[in-house]
Design an enzyme around this catalytic site. Sequence first.
Site, PDB file in Angstrom:
ATOM      1  N   GLY A  12       0.801  -1.227   0.000  1.00  0.00           N
ATOM      2  CA  GLY A  12       0.000   0.000   0.000  1.00  0.00           C
ATOM      3  C   GLY A  12       0.829   1.269   0.000  1.00  0.00           C
ATOM      4  O   GLY A  12       0.449   2.263  -0.629  1.00  0.00           O
ATOM      5  N   ASN A  13       1.987   1.234   0.675  1.00  0.00           N
ATOM      6  CA  ASN A  13       2.785   2.460   0.769  1.00  0.00           C
ATOM      7  C   ASN A  13       3.414   2.854  -0.563  1.00  0.00           C
ATOM      8  O   ASN A  13       3.882   3.970  -0.728  1.00  0.00           O
ATOM      9  CB  ASN A  13       3.852   2.346   1.866  1.00  0.00           C
ATOM     10  CG  ASN A  13       4.856   1.226   1.616  1.00  0.00           C
ATOM     11  OD1 ASN A  13       4.507   0.184   1.083  1.00  0.00           O
ATOM     12  ND2 ASN A  13       6.095   1.460   1.996  1.00  0.00           N
TER      13      ASN A  13
HETATM   14  P1  ADP Z   1       1.386  -3.781   2.610  1.00  0.00           P
HETATM   15  O1  ADP Z   1       0.419  -2.665   2.475  1.00  0.00           O
HETATM   16  O2  ADP Z   1       2.757  -3.462   2.147  1.00  0.00           O
HETATM   17  O3  ADP Z   1       0.873  -5.074   2.048  1.00  0.00           O
HETATM   18  P2  ADP Z   1       0.748  -4.412   5.400  1.00  0.00           P
HETATM   19  O4  ADP Z   1       0.349  -3.166   6.122  1.00  0.00           O
HETATM   20  O5  ADP Z   1      -0.304  -5.365   5.009  1.00  0.00           O
HETATM   21  O6  ADP Z   1       1.646  -3.989   4.176  1.00  0.00           O
HETATM   22  O7  ADP Z   1       1.843  -5.225   6.277  1.00  0.00           O
HETATM   23  C1  ADP Z   1       3.007  -4.594   6.741  1.00  0.00           C
HETATM   24  C2  ADP Z   1       2.844  -4.321   8.227  1.00  0.00           C
HETATM   25  O8  ADP Z   1       2.887  -5.553   8.945  1.00  0.00           O
HETATM   26  C3  ADP Z   1       3.945  -3.510   8.864  1.00  0.00           C
HETATM   27  O9  ADP Z   1       3.730  -2.118   8.725  1.00  0.00           O
HETATM   28  C4  ADP Z   1       3.885  -3.959  10.341  1.00  0.00           C
HETATM   29  O10 ADP Z   1       3.226  -2.994  11.114  1.00  0.00           O
HETATM   30  C5  ADP Z   1       3.032  -5.221  10.319  1.00  0.00           C
HETATM   31  N1  ADP Z   1       3.578  -6.382  11.039  1.00  0.00           N
HETATM   32  C6  ADP Z   1       2.816  -7.246  11.749  1.00  0.00           C
HETATM   33  N2  ADP Z   1       3.545  -8.218  12.276  1.00  0.00           N
HETATM   34  C7  ADP Z   1       4.835  -8.000  11.886  1.00  0.00           C
HETATM   35  C8  ADP Z   1       6.068  -8.695  12.112  1.00  0.00           C
HETATM   36  N3  ADP Z   1       6.118  -9.820  12.832  1.00  0.00           N
HETATM   37  N4  ADP Z   1       7.191  -8.186  11.550  1.00  0.00           N
HETATM   38  C9  ADP Z   1       7.143  -7.057  10.815  1.00  0.00           C
HETATM   39  N5  ADP Z   1       6.001  -6.357  10.563  1.00  0.00           N
HETATM   40  C10 ADP Z   1       4.850  -6.815  11.093  1.00  0.00           C
HETATM   41 MG    MG Z   2      -0.383  -1.594   4.405  1.00  0.00          MG
END
Ligand code: ADP
Ligand code: MG
Length: 315
Positions: A12-13
Amino acid sequence: MTPRRTVIALGGNAISPAGSAGTAAEQTANIHTTMRGVAALVAEGLDELVLTHGNGPQVGNVLIKNDLARHVVPPVPLDWCVAQTQATIGFTMADTLVFELAGRGIDRPVVPVVSRVRVDADDPGFVTPSKPIGPYVTDTDEVARRRADGEDWTRIDARGWRRVVASPQPRECLDRPAVELLLHDGAIVIANGGGGIPVVAVPGEPLRGVEAVIDKDLAGAVLATELDAEVFAILTDVRGVAVGFGTPDERWLTEISVRELRASATAGEFRAGSMGPKVEAACRFVEATGRRAVIAALDAALGAVHGTVGTQVHP
Ligand code: ADP
Ligand code: MG
């Protein structure tokens, strides 16, 4: 070492970071920044490249428009909404990536492919939909009406109700042959946006779109496996995978075997809906191909692909 064929999943970022208003201009600017980084990778020698991307906020916005305009134009189903986001995000990625490549003297076509992903009609997810999508709704009459229309809704918290849909397992990337042709002819390809348009096979009929959303990391793993990619990179807003995430014992994983990573997943280290599916996607790819997957920060793409940063998952 530069991989021959790479699949990169953008989170998403890469499109609209948390806290941004999400205007078209803002999304375009963010995508442009992301594509500047991708162009740098290509300039470094990355040859065959497929990009996939999320669409959560964008498909949520399309759903809001659907709802508000329902008395004026007929609402369209969720598979149509996903297709719309593939188009808008895809062409913006293509525009900005071609521009950035040209600035580096590289002339390569960038082609977004409207991508369908087959799911099983009897996936357990359809029995008890669990994936919240779209806006919060506080009007209980509105929720009751939409439940009567056949939609599933759940009360999340004080902010209200959200629609929930199935998030079935991706089985097959139906447009993979087209992606192969494009790669063969030198194009950079954008595919499986938003996890792909979910469709089911119906004997004797064309494919049928379904009211579901497919996780973009799991769909990316299927695509990377089918394409026999050398590296599958999941780029997000943290530097990799941590155990004890958010605790004083937090430890970031660097090099890890797929077996060890699965053990941490089984121990409940990774949250559903965020890091959980990324870890699962990385494990599935490595197990299926015997190759390397990486979970890393978006701004560390080069090191991630070359194997030096992020969480590198090995067979
Ligand atoms: P994207 O939008 O890139 O798919 P998400 O928001 O779905 O990303 O997932 C990334 C997030 O997962 C990170 O910002 C972090 O807050 C969260 N997260 C949860 N558990 C963990 C973990 N064990 N290690 C690292 N990040 C984690
Ligand atoms: Mg996200």
